[in-house]
Motif scaffolding. Structure first.
Motif, short mmCIF file in Angstrom:
data_model
loop_
_atom_site.label_atom_id
_atom_site.label_comp_id
_atom_site.label_asym_id
_atom_site.label_seq_id
_atom_site.Cartn_x
_atom_site.Cartn_y
_atom_site.Cartn_z
N THR A 78 0.84 -1.20 0.00
CA THR A 78 0.00 0.00 0.00
C THR A 78 0.87 1.25 0.00
N THR A 79 1.98 1.20 0.72
CA THR A 79 2.89 2.35 0.79
C THR A 79 3.44 2.70 -0.59
N ALA A 80 3.82 1.66 -1.35
CA ALA A 80 4.38 1.88 -2.68
C ALA A 80 3.34 2.53 -3.60
N VAL A 81 2.10 2.06 -3.50
CA VAL A 81 1.03 2.61 -4.33
C VAL A 81 0.77 4.07 -3.97
N VAL A 82 0.74 4.36 -2.68
CA VAL A 82 0.51 5.74 -2.22
C VAL A 82 1.62 6.65 -2.69
N ILE A 83 2.86 6.18 -2.59
CA ILE A 83 4.00 6.98 -3.03
C ILE A 83 3.91 7.27 -4.53
N TYR A 84 3.53 6.24 -5.29
CA TYR A 84 3.40 6.41 -6.74
C TYR A 84 2.34 7.44 -7.08
N VAL A 85 1.20 7.37 -6.40
CA VAL A 85 0.10 8.31 -6.64
C VAL A 85 0.55 9.73 -6.32
N ILE A 86 1.29 9.91 -5.23
CA ILE A 86 1.79 11.23 -4.85
C ILE A 86 2.76 11.76 -5.89
N VAL A 87 3.65 10.89 -6.39
CA VAL A 87 4.61 11.30 -7.41
C VAL A 87 3.89 11.73 -8.69
N VAL A 88 2.88 10.95 -9.09
CA VAL A 88 2.10 11.28 -10.28
C VAL A 88 1.43 12.64 -10.11
N PHE A 89 0.85 12.88 -8.94
CA PHE A 89 0.19 14.15 -8.67
C PHE A 89 1.19 15.31 -8.76
N ILE A 90 2.37 15.12 -8.17
CA ILE A 90 3.38 16.19 -8.18
C ILE A 90 3.84 16.49 -9.61
N LEU A 91 4.08 15.45 -10.40
CA LEU A 91 4.52 15.64 -11.78
C LEU A 91 3.45 16.33 -12.62
N ALA A 92 2.20 15.89 -12.45
CA ALA A 92 1.09 16.51 -13.19
C ALA A 92 0.92 17.96 -12.77
N PHE A 93 1.10 18.23 -11.50
CA PHE A 93 0.96 19.60 -10.99
C PHE A 93 2.07 20.49 -11.54
N LEU A 94 3.29 19.98 -11.60
CA LEU A 94 4.39 20.74 -12.17
C LEU A 94 4.11 21.06 -13.64
N GLY A 95 3.56 20.09 -14.35
CA GLY A 95 3.20 20.32 -15.74
C GLY A 95 2.15 21.41 -15.87
N GLN A 96 1.21 21.46 -14.93
CA GLN A 96 0.17 22.49 -14.94
C GLN A 96 0.77 23.87 -14.71
N LEU A 97 1.73 23.96 -13.82
CA LEU A 97 2.39 25.25 -13.55
C LEU A 97 3.08 25.77 -14.82
N VAL A 98 3.80 24.88 -15.48
CA VAL A 98 4.50 25.27 -16.71
C VAL A 98 3.51 25.68 -17.79
N THR A 99 2.44 24.92 -17.93
CA THR A 99 1.44 25.20 -18.96
C THR A 99 0.81 26.57 -18.76
N ILE A 100 0.49 26.92 -17.52
CA ILE A 100 -0.11 28.23 -17.23
C ILE A 100 0.83 29.35 -17.62
#
Length: 243
Positions: A78-100
């Motif tokens: 479960t920890t690995a899955v949670v970490i992966y989800v957090i990483v995906v969120f952070i990467l997607a959020f960084l992409g959103q910042l750049v796009t704006i």
């Protein structure tokens, strides 16, 4: 005292749907090279982010092929899955910042070309560098509104897509506004002529899909066509007189 932007929205006249589309098409020959540059820049940044997100799935797929198509996946904790989800969120959020930030620069360039101005449009990431907190909060608000709309089923998604399209131009041409004021103005301006903006976004999306038929370069440009229509909607409603 209510800020000038909201007074201008209240007094905004109804824009002509056909004229916005016509002028957007007429604007294409003047800005297609600029649009491609901005789109390619975002692609160069976003593709590595997407690779980082999908590499784990690629590894799983390769492992399945090596086992002859019979997949016996590893027992992820479960920890690995949670970490992966957090990483995906952070990467997607960084992409959103750049796009704006890059999209904001594109709007400034559009204004310069359209009005024949010689204003300093700055760099692609000036908005991110100068108003990081605003961009951060705006991206967070956009994500939150989108997730809420998705959780409430399909209809709210169609509703919020209109004001969300107006967030970047409103922030770009009204840098003095706070994030809450940008959000309020976006919903106020979007609701004023919701059908018109929805129609512009819908048609622009169809045009963007045409890019698929004319190879990758085509979609790189046509994906930016929606910004032309939003630019003219903004110009025809509240304009730049007070900016």
């Amino acid at each position: 005292m209510e800020k000038d932007i909201f007074k201008r929205i209240e007094e905004a006249s109804k824009p002509d749907f056909g004229q916005i589309l016509t002028r957007s098409f007429e604007f294409v020959p003047k800005v297609w090279q600029v649009a491609i540059k901005h789109a390619l820049l975002i692609a160069v940044i976003m593709v590595p982010l997407f690779l980082l997100i999908y590499i784990p799935f690629i590894a799983i797929y390769v492992e399945a092929l090596d086992s002859g198509g019979r997949y016996y996946g590893p027992d992820y904790s479960t920890t690995a899955v949670v970490i992966y989800v957090i990483v995906v969120f952070i990467l997607a959020f960084l992409g959103q910042l750049v796009t704006i930030s890059v999209t904001s620069h594109f709007y400034r360039v559009l204004k310069n070309i359209d009005l024949g101005l010689n204003e300093d449009v700055g760099g692609y990431f000036d908005l991110l560098r100068q108003d990081f907190s605003k961009v951060f909060l705006l991206a967070l608000a956009t994500l939150g509104i989108s997730l809420l709309a998705v959780s409430l089923c399909i209809l709210p998604i169609y509703y919020v897509m209109v004001p969300l399209q107006l967030l970047v131009p409103l922030l770009t041409f009204n840098r003095e506004l706070s994030v809450s004021e940008v959000l309020k103005a976006a919903f106020k301006l979007g609701n004023k002529h919701w059908i018109i903006v929805f129609g512009l976004v819908w048609l622009s999306s169809i045009i963007a899909q045409i890019g698929i038929l004319i190879c990758l370069v085509g979609i790189i440009f046509t994906a930016y066509f929606v910004h032309l229509t939003i630019y003219y909607y903004y110009k025809d409603t509240i304009g730049f007189d007070k900016n």
